[in-house]
Design a protein around this motif. Structure first.
Motif, PDB file in Angstrom:
ATOM      1  N   ASN A 264       1.207  -1.127   0.015  1.00 14.18           N
ATOM      2  CA  ASN A 264      -0.522   0.015   0.313  1.00 14.18           C
ATOM      3  C   ASN A 264       1.297   1.128  -0.326  1.00 14.18           C
ATOM      4  O   ASN A 264       0.613   2.234  -1.109  1.00 14.18           O
ATOM      5  N   ILE A 265       1.868   1.276   1.065  1.00  9.56           N
ATOM      6  CA  ILE A 265       2.753   2.569   0.701  1.00  9.56           C
ATOM      7  C   ILE A 265       3.407   3.398  -0.197  1.00  9.56           C
ATOM      8  O   ILE A 265       3.891   3.971  -0.756  1.00  9.56           O
ATOM      9  N   GLU A 266       4.255   1.547  -0.957  1.00 16.04           N
ATOM     10  CA  GLU A 266       4.848   2.212  -1.977  1.00 16.04           C
ATOM     11  C   GLU A 266       3.516   2.712  -3.122  1.00 16.04           C
ATOM     12  O   GLU A 266       4.081   3.419  -4.060  1.00 16.04           O
ATOM     13  N   ALA A 267       2.737   1.791  -3.433  1.00 15.28           N
ATOM     14  CA  ALA A 267       1.623   2.355  -4.541  1.00 15.28           C
ATOM     15  C   ALA A 267       1.269   3.638  -4.035  1.00 15.28           C
ATOM     16  O   ALA A 267       1.423   4.400  -5.151  1.00 15.28           O
ATOM     17  N   LEU A 268       0.622   4.142  -2.841  1.00 10.24           N
ATOM     18  CA  LEU A 268       0.464   5.678  -2.557  1.00 10.24           C
ATOM     19  C   LEU A 268       1.884   6.015  -2.998  1.00 10.24           C
ATOM     20  O   LEU A 268       1.423   7.405  -3.516  1.00 10.24           O
ATOM     21  N   GLU A 269       3.302   5.743  -2.077  1.00  9.38           N
ATOM     22  CA  GLU A 269       3.815   6.845  -2.581  1.00  9.38           C
ATOM     23  C   GLU A 269       4.396   6.549  -4.727  1.00  9.38           C
ATOM     24  O   GLU A 269       4.879   8.183  -4.608  1.00  9.38           O
ATOM     25  N   HIS A 270       4.199   5.981  -5.154  1.00 12.64           N
ATOM     26  CA  HIS A 270       4.318   6.397  -6.897  1.00 12.64           C
ATOM     27  C   HIS A 270       3.414   6.702  -7.417  1.00 12.64           C
ATOM     28  O   HIS A 270       2.833   7.955  -8.067  1.00 12.64           O
ATOM     29  N   LEU A 271       1.673   7.081  -6.396  1.00 10.23           N
ATOM     30  CA  LEU A 271       0.268   7.823  -6.869  1.00 10.23           C
ATOM     31  C   LEU A 271       1.228   9.476  -6.440  1.00 10.23           C
ATOM     32  O   LEU A 271       0.385  10.483  -7.561  1.00 10.23           O
ATOM     33  N   ILE A 272       1.797   9.645  -5.272  1.00 13.64           N
ATOM     34  CA  ILE A 272       1.911  10.385  -4.621  1.00 13.64           C
ATOM     35  C   ILE A 272       3.321  11.436  -5.806  1.00 13.64           C
ATOM     36  O   ILE A 272       3.167  12.915  -6.251  1.00 13.64           O
ATOM     37  N   SER A 273       4.305  11.192  -6.538  1.00 19.44           N
ATOM     38  CA  SER A 273       5.112  11.499  -6.218  1.00 19.44           C
ATOM     39  C   SER A 273       5.440  11.280  -7.539  1.00 19.44           C
ATOM     40  O   SER A 273       5.996  12.557  -8.735  1.00 19.44           O
ATOM     41  N   SER A 274       5.109  10.232  -8.844  1.00 22.58           N
ATOM     42  CA  SER A 274       4.757  10.331 -10.216  1.00 22.58           C
ATOM     43  C   SER A 274       3.399  10.697 -10.561  1.00 22.58           C
ATOM     44  O   SER A 274       3.831  10.656 -11.878  1.00 22.58           O
ATOM     45  N   VAL A 275       2.435  10.203 -10.250  1.00 21.79           N
ATOM     46  CA  VAL A 275       1.204  10.002 -11.261  1.00 21.79           C
ATOM     47  C   VAL A 275       0.415  11.436 -11.424  1.00 21.79           C
ATOM     48  O   VAL A 275       0.556  12.254 -11.813  1.00 21.79           O
ATOM     49  N   LEU A 276       0.759  11.966  -9.882  1.00 17.78           N
ATOM     50  CA  LEU A 276      -0.819  12.720  -9.514  1.00 17.78           C
ATOM     51  C   LEU A 276      -0.278  14.191 -10.318  1.00 17.78           C
ATOM     52  O   LEU A 276      -0.328  14.928 -10.565  1.00 17.78           O
ATOM     53  N   PRO A 277       1.788  14.356 -10.797  1.00 13.44           N
ATOM     54  CA  PRO A 277       1.909  15.622 -10.519  1.00 13.44           C
ATOM     55  C   PRO A 277       1.736  15.734 -12.332  1.00 13.44           C
ATOM     56  O   PRO A 277       1.996  16.489 -12.599  1.00 13.44           O
ATOM     57  N   LYS A 278       1.393  14.366 -13.005  1.00 11.79           N
ATOM     58  CA  LYS A 278       1.282  14.407 -14.536  1.00 11.79           C
ATOM     59  C   LYS A 278      -1.095  14.881 -14.695  1.00 11.79           C
ATOM     60  O   LYS A 278      -1.041  14.582 -15.583  1.00 11.79           O
ATOM     61  N   ALA A 279      -1.325  14.381 -13.657  1.00 12.77           N
ATOM     62  CA  ALA A 279      -2.559  14.707 -13.343  1.00 12.77           C
ATOM     63  C   ALA A 279      -2.925  16.192 -12.986  1.00 12.77           C
ATOM     64  O   ALA A 279      -2.942  16.573 -12.348  1.00 12.77           O
ATOM     65  N   THR A 280      -2.647  17.075 -13.786  1.00  9.05           N
ATOM     66  CA  THR A 280      -2.808  18.651 -12.911  1.00  9.05           C
ATOM     67  C   THR A 280      -4.872  18.610 -13.211  1.00  9.05           C
ATOM     68  O   THR A 280      -5.248  18.087 -14.263  1.00  9.05           O
ATOM     69  N   GLY A 281      -4.906  19.717 -12.077  1.00  7.47           N
ATOM     70  CA  GLY A 281      -6.283  19.989 -11.624  1.00  7.47           C
ATOM     71  C   GLY A 281      -6.774  19.503 -10.989  1.00  7.47           C
ATOM     72  O   GLY A 281      -7.373  18.812 -10.657  1.00  7.47           O
ATOM     73  N   PHE A 282      -5.991  17.745 -10.616  1.00  5.53           N
ATOM     74  CA  PHE A 282      -6.442  16.879 -10.038  1.00  5.53           C
ATOM     75  C   PHE A 282      -6.454  16.812  -8.320  1.00  5.53           C
ATOM     76  O   PHE A 282      -4.995  16.954  -7.867  1.00  5.53           O
ATOM     77  N   THR A 283      -6.726  16.536  -7.197  1.00  5.02           N
ATOM     78  CA  THR A 283      -6.208  16.606  -5.818  1.00  5.02           C
ATOM     79  C   THR A 283      -6.480  14.740  -5.283  1.00  5.02           C
ATOM     80  O   THR A 283      -7.843  14.078  -6.187  1.00  5.02           O
ATOM     81  N   LEU A 284      -5.901  14.664  -4.682  1.00  5.21           N
ATOM     82  CA  LEU A 284      -6.084  13.960  -3.639  1.00  5.21           C
ATOM     83  C   LEU A 284      -6.297  13.479  -2.203  1.00  5.21           C
ATOM     84  O   LEU A 284      -5.911  14.569  -1.786  1.00  5.21           O
ATOM     85  N   VAL A 285      -7.433  12.686  -1.469  1.00  3.33           N
ATOM     86  CA  VAL A 285      -7.348  12.331  -0.528  1.00  3.33           C
ATOM     87  C   VAL A 285      -7.026  11.237   0.513  1.00  3.33           C
ATOM     88  O   VAL A 285      -7.175  10.100  -0.817  1.00  3.33           O
ATOM     89  N   VAL A 286      -5.876  11.718   1.129  1.00  2.00           N
ATOM     90  CA  VAL A 286      -5.886   9.717   1.694  1.00  2.00           C
ATOM     91  C   VAL A 286      -6.118  10.128   2.944  1.00  2.00           C
ATOM     92  O   VAL A 286      -5.872  10.173   4.307  1.00  2.00           O
TER      93      VAL A 286
END
Length: 418
Positions: A264-286
């Motif tokens: 879980n933590i590795e997937a979350l790290e990847h989501l926050i650091s690698s995926v979301l910066p490319k998804a302009t305009g989106f926010t994430l609630v963890v």
């Protein structure tokens, strides 16, 4: 006259007193469903050095009438087990003749009709009960470990993926040797031995339980057994995919999980650091328990909000929400994904997230093969109503076909049959 409940003994490799999701949660759910028809006792290994009375009280609260605590074998016994065993390495960590005699005595004294065994590691206990008592054997394989270990043996794993948080404390040179050179050999051997045990279970068990519908079909093919094999997972309440005309998915994405777990933590790290910066305009609630140092490291990112543990997922899972799970490793069904799907949340994940979830014939709800595809689908879900609606309809059909039927009555009937 009131019907007398069937007596079942659960033999478990861990206590249920500190459940925080995962395998323990699945077993607690199974107990709740089976307790309608059965009087349930448990024999558990105290692997967490807990106070025995605390284990007994916790189990009583979860619907277990009687609990006996088993002692884990000491190191000399484990070494002897490894030297003499023809089975999987993990069996050596749990088997002792003393525990087997204790289980058999309880079965005979209490008039137990069936004994449930949790995963391949307890095979020798199941074999002993089958040979030395009149009780039926209910064997819960969970995931097919032969498939899991074979996948791990062929994967380019990291120390953290193999050892979890302990991987941080193993010297890097040693961990690389263990992971790259030694571990693949061990995992290949364990995969082979687990497959032998899985085949043997088909012969000795009166009932076989498997978590995944997909793996149930695989098991039936390689064992040739068809009867009294049931899927066993928490039954989800399937809701109608309600999205009003013209409504599209929200740009506030959600994540829910126990973030102390390595995958879980590795997937979350990847989501926050690698995926979301490319998804302009989106926010994430963890949501979910998360290590303090992880929260602190990402606190400055304005597109991420940490809300911690939540007791009711309804505040997070609403129709139109989107959950992204870009898992880097892990096997088996992810129960949180099923819960999100049942609430009308669009679940976007990869082939690892889809393990155990059938998707043949789907057009929308299928695995993503890259971060770019994940982002592309999220954009479509937030801009195209028909795309969102088609996605949610397919999710609902998957749940209805594969995850909405419970088999407690079938299990009890198989136990009672002569």
């Amino acid at each position: 006259m009131k019907d007398v409940k069937t007596k079942i003994l659960l033999v478990l490799s861990r206590s249920l007193s500190s459940s925080d999701g995962g395998r323990e949660a699945l077993i607690i759910d199974f107990i709740k469903r089976m307790s309608v028809y059965c009087d349930i006792s448990a024999a558990v290994f105290n692997t967490k050095a807990e106070v025995e009375q605390d284990i007994i009280i916790s189990h009583k609260n979860n619907g277990v009438s009687t609990t006996i605590v088993l002692a884990k074998p000491g190191l000399p016994s484990m070494i002897k087990n490894v030297a003499m065993s023809r089975g999987a390495f993990q069996e050596a960590l749990f088997f002792s003749k003393y525990n087997l005699r204790k289980i058999e005595a309880f079965v005979k004294c209490e008039g137990i009709s069936a004994v449930y065994f949790d995963m391949v590691r307890l095979f020798k206990y199941a074999e002993g009960v089958k040979n030395n008592t009149a009780a039926k054997v209910v064997y819960d394989l969970d995931d097919l470990l032969s498939l899991r270990y074979d996948l791990f043996a062929r994967s380019n794993l990291t120390p953290v993926q193999v050892f979890g948080s302990y991987g941080k404390f193993i010297p890097i040179i040693l961990s690389k040797v263990l992971v790259k050179k030694i571990l693949p050999v061990i995992l290949s051997y364990e995969a082979k031995k687990c497959r032998e045990r899985e085949i043997a279970v088909a012969s000795i068990a009166d009932v076989v339980l498997i978590t995944s519908p997909s793996e149930k079909e695989i098991y039936q093919k390689f064992t040739g057994r068809q009867e009294s094999i049931f899927t066993n997972f928490p039954i989800v309440n399937v809701r109608e995919a309600i999205v009003g005309p013209g409504k599209v998915g929200e740009k506030e994405l959600v994540w829910l999980g126990n973030n102390y777990v390595a995958h879980n933590i590795e997937a979350l790290e990847h989501l926050i650091s690698s995926v979301l910066p490319k998804a302009t305009g989106f926010t994430l609630v963890v949501a979910g328990k998360t290590p303090a140092e992880f929260v602190e490291r990402h606190r400055g990112k304005d597109y991420v909000q940490f809300v911690g543990f939540i007791s009711c997922v309804d505040v997070l899972f609403r129709p139109g929400k989107i959950l992204i799970s870009p898992f880097k490793f892990g096997t088996g069904i992810k129960i949180k994904l099923l819960e999100a799907m049942s609430s009308g949340v669009a679940v976007v994940t990869n082939d690892i997230g889809f393990q155990g979830i059938p998707h043949g014939g789907n057009v929308y709800f299928t695995p993503c093969s890259s971060d770019e595809e994940i982002i592309d689908r999220v954009h479509k879900l937030t801009s195209d109503h028909s795309y969102l609606y088609g996605w949610l309809v397919e999710q609902r059909k998957v749940l209805e076909r594969h995850f909405s039927r419970s088999y407690e009555k079938n299990i009890v009937l198989a136990i009672k049959s002569s």
